[in-house]
Structures are given as structure tokens and as C-alpha cells.
Write an enzyme that holds these catalytic residues in place. Sequence first.
Site, short mmCIF file in Angstrom:
data_model
loop_
_atom_site.label_atom_id
_atom_site.label_comp_id
_atom_site.label_asym_id
_atom_site.label_seq_id
_atom_site.Cartn_x
_atom_site.Cartn_y
_atom_site.Cartn_z
N LYS A 72 0.81 -1.23 0.00
CA LYS A 72 0.00 0.00 0.00
C LYS A 72 0.84 1.29 0.00
O LYS A 72 0.47 2.28 -0.62
CB LYS A 72 -0.97 0.02 1.18
CG LYS A 72 -2.10 -1.02 1.05
CD LYS A 72 -3.07 -0.91 2.21
CE LYS A 72 -4.11 -2.01 2.19
NZ LYS A 72 -5.09 -1.90 3.27
N ASP A 108 -10.27 2.61 2.42
CA ASP A 108 -10.53 2.05 3.76
C ASP A 108 -11.26 3.09 4.63
O ASP A 108 -12.06 2.73 5.50
CB ASP A 108 -9.22 1.64 4.45
CG ASP A 108 -8.74 0.27 3.96
OD1 ASP A 108 -9.56 -0.51 3.43
OD2 ASP A 108 -7.53 -0.01 4.11
N1 LIG Z 1 -12.25 -5.03 7.81
C1 LIG Z 1 -11.40 -4.54 6.94
O1 LIG Z 1 -11.75 -4.14 5.81
C2 LIG Z 1 -9.94 -4.42 7.32
C3 LIG Z 1 -9.10 -3.54 6.61
C4 LIG Z 1 -7.75 -3.46 6.99
C5 LIG Z 1 -7.27 -4.25 8.03
N2 LIG Z 1 -8.13 -5.10 8.68
C6 LIG Z 1 -7.62 -5.93 9.79
O2 LIG Z 1 -7.01 -5.07 10.74
C7 LIG Z 1 -5.94 -5.74 11.40
C8 LIG Z 1 -4.69 -4.85 11.36
O3 LIG Z 1 -4.30 -4.61 10.02
P1 LIG Z 1 -3.08 -3.61 9.68
O4 LIG Z 1 -2.97 -3.60 8.21
O5 LIG Z 1 -3.23 -2.33 10.41
O6 LIG Z 1 -1.83 -4.41 10.31
P2 LIG Z 1 -0.44 -3.78 10.82
O7 LIG Z 1 -0.10 -2.55 10.09
O8 LIG Z 1 0.51 -4.95 10.80
O9 LIG Z 1 -0.73 -3.39 12.37
C9 LIG Z 1 -0.96 -4.38 13.34
C10 LIG Z 1 -1.37 -3.74 14.64
O10 LIG Z 1 -1.68 -4.80 15.58
C11 LIG Z 1 -0.87 -4.64 16.75
N3 LIG Z 1 -0.49 -5.96 17.29
C12 LIG Z 1 -0.09 -7.04 16.60
N4 LIG Z 1 0.17 -8.05 17.45
C13 LIG Z 1 -0.09 -7.59 18.71
C14 LIG Z 1 -0.01 -8.16 20.01
N5 LIG Z 1 0.38 -9.43 20.19
N6 LIG Z 1 -0.37 -7.40 21.07
C15 LIG Z 1 -0.77 -6.12 20.90
N7 LIG Z 1 -0.86 -5.52 19.68
C16 LIG Z 1 -0.52 -6.24 18.60
C17 LIG Z 1 0.36 -3.89 16.28
O11 LIG Z 1 0.99 -3.28 17.38
P3 LIG Z 1 2.56 -2.89 17.31
O12 LIG Z 1 2.62 -1.56 16.61
O13 LIG Z 1 2.97 -2.83 18.73
O14 LIG Z 1 3.26 -3.99 16.53
C18 LIG Z 1 -0.30 -2.89 15.31
O15 LIG Z 1 -0.91 -1.84 16.01
C19 LIG Z 1 -5.77 -7.08 10.67
O16 LIG Z 1 -6.41 -8.07 11.43
C20 LIG Z 1 -6.51 -6.88 9.36
O17 LIG Z 1 -7.07 -8.08 8.85
C21 LIG Z 1 -9.45 -5.19 8.35
#
Ligand SMILES: NC(=O)c1ccc[n+]([C@@H]2O[C@H](COP(=O)([O-])OP(=O)(O)OC[C@H]3O[C@@H](n4cnc5c(N)ncnc54)[C@H](OP(=O)(O)O)[C@@H]3O)[C@@H](O)[C@H]2O)c1
Length: 283
Positions: A72, A108
Site C-alpha cells: 500500500k 478504507d
Molecule cells: N475489515 C477490513 O476491511 C480491514 C481492513 C484493513 C485491516 N483489517 C484488519 O485489521 C488488522 C490490522 O491490520 P493492519 O494492516 O493495520 O496491520 P499492521 O499494520 O501490521 O498493524 C498491526 C497492529 O496490531 C498490533 N499488534 C499485533 N500483534 C499484537 C499483540 N500481540 N499485542 C498487541 N498488539 C498487537 C500492532 O501493534 P505494534 O505496533 O505494537 O506492533 C499494530 O498496532 C488485521 O487483522 C486486518 O485483517 C481489516
Amino acid sequence: MSSNLEITRKACVVGWPIAHSRSPIIHKFWLTHLGLAGSYDSVAVTPPDFVAFAHDLAANGFVGANVTIPHKQTAFEVCGKVTPTAASLGAVNTLWLEHGALCGDNTDVAGFLAALDEEAPGWDRAEGHAVVLGAGGAARAVVHALRHRGKRVLLANRTRARAESLATDAGAGVEVYDWARLPSALKGASLLVNTTSLGMKGHPALDIDLAPLPPHAVVNDIVYFPLETALLRAAKSRGLRTVSGVGMLLHQAAPGFERWFGVRPSVTPELRGLVEADVLKSL
Ligand SMILES: NC(=O)c1ccc[n+]([C@@H]2O[C@H](COP(=O)([O-])OP(=O)(O)OC[C@H]3O[C@@H](n4cnc5c(N)ncnc54)[C@H](OP(=O)(O)O)[C@@H]3O)[C@@H](O)[C@H]2O)c1
């Protein structure tokens, strides 16, 4: 004449890995139901190959593409023109071509808002701030959307520095909270949004006490795999309104489809059922 043009219209979703994407189900449903002769498929492209793929989009017969993890930010960088939303986020999830130039948007933001508006009407008029958990790519879109609707945001993330960077980029109205202080952040909140990957299948559960939330609060988990996370179950058992991540997934797809195929599609209960059935099948 127009149907000949439609036959040549080809779009895709590009990511690495890509097999998990539900975007083809959504766009193929719309193409079929609207009687359009386009196509939409998944294309796996590794990070080193993405820039060339984007530059060759038109040469390869595509009118546009959805972009997912991990491309992205690179997609944003290769665009000649981006929407103000994409510019604010530095990330693009939808590409299209205008007179041969690559253009990008981040849908998004609109998808997140459309899902909340549909499933929790009036959420943005309720008294109280929003609490957002997480500071990754999805959190940036969610915080941008909430500020657009005038909500004050309290932001908590495991890695505080990442939340601080997001808050700095977002500007006024976003305050970073230590995760340990969540109970006090939840007091008086009208909305809680989980944007972390906690609760997603294969990841640890998100374990927080929802007791401090007022009874009118809405709980939105943008994780949609599983459809109902432990967070949403806990919120329902407290009698709170809930919104799952499926609505955001469905609504973020609509603007791209309209740009590529010329018709604004609808998010119908039939489409939702199709995507939910696919998620259930994969669990
Ligand atoms: N519904 C939809 O259309 C949609 C769209 C986009 C994303 N999503 C979902 O949103 C989620 C995040 O996506 P993203 O793209 O933002 O991912 P990302 O950029 O990898 O961010 C992941 C986030 O989760 C936190 N995290 C991961 N493991 C953790 C743990 N064990 N304990 C506490 N915090 C933790 C990370 O914290 P740190 O910064 O500390 O690593 C970070 O804030 C995914 O599940 C994705 O499928 C859904």
C-alpha cells in the site's frame, strides 16, 4: 459499443501473499449481478516486483487494481495523482488510470465510515470520544475517518512510539494513551475500535475489560476472521451495539468498482452472506 468496451475491462487485487483475499468474491458478484462483462482476479506480486507491476498495469490490460499488504505504501509512491485521503495516509489501496497516468485512493476510510453508518446509525452524534486500539496501517485510516467526523480520538498501541507517530501525523484531536490506562480511556467513550490483529484467527485474543464503557457505546472490531471475535461477543453480552469488520471490507470495495466498471455497486445482504459464508468455510 459500450459492451465491447466492458469486455476489455480487467481489474485485479495485488498483494503478497494474496490467496486469502475476498476481493474477487465481491467484485465477481457485482459483475455478475450488474450484467457487466469485466473480470477481476487475484495477482500475487512480490515486493521487489511491485513497482514494475504497477507501471505495466495498462500494458497488461488492466483498468485498475486493489492493492493489499504489503504494497500500500509503495502504491502511493508510484502514483502520479492521489486523492487527498490517500495523500493524508501515505497509502493507496485502489489504483486506476486517467489518460495513462496511475491514480490512487485509499477507500478504507470511506469503507470504515459506511459500515458504521449502516450498522450503528447515529454513532457519530453520540456524546463521547473514540478509543482506537492499534497504530498500524488500518489504524491510520480509522483515525483519519474519525477525525473527519469530528470525533476526538484516544489512541493506544502495544508499541507506544508507533501511536505517537500516528498521532503526530494526524494532528489535533488525537491523544496517545498507554495501553495500561485503557480503563480510564474507555470511561465516557462512545466508540471503541479494534484495529490490532489481536482476535484474528492464529493471533492471541484481545483481552480487555469493557466494564468502563457507557451503555450507549458502540464496539467495532475491524478484524473479520472470525466474523465474531471474542471482543464483539463480550460487547454483545454487555448489551452494547457492535459492528464487525465485514462491512468495512465490503464497502471499501465499492469506489474502485465504480471507477473501473462505471457503475456504483450496492452492498446487499446477499453479498454479505456470500462473503460471510466464505469466511466461515475457511475457519
Ligand atoms: N475489515 C477490513 O476491511 C480491514 C481492513 C484493513 C485491516 N483489517 C484488519 O485489521 C488488522 C490490522 O491490520 P493492519 O494492516 O493495520 O496491520 P499492521 O499494520 O501490521 O498493524 C498491526 C497492529 O496490531 C498490533 N499488534 C499485533 N500483534 C499484537 C499483540 N500481540 N499485542 C498487541 N498488539 C498487537 C500492532 O501493534 P505494534 O505496533 O505494537 O506492533 C499494530 O498496532 C488485521 O487483522 C486486518 O485483517 C481489516
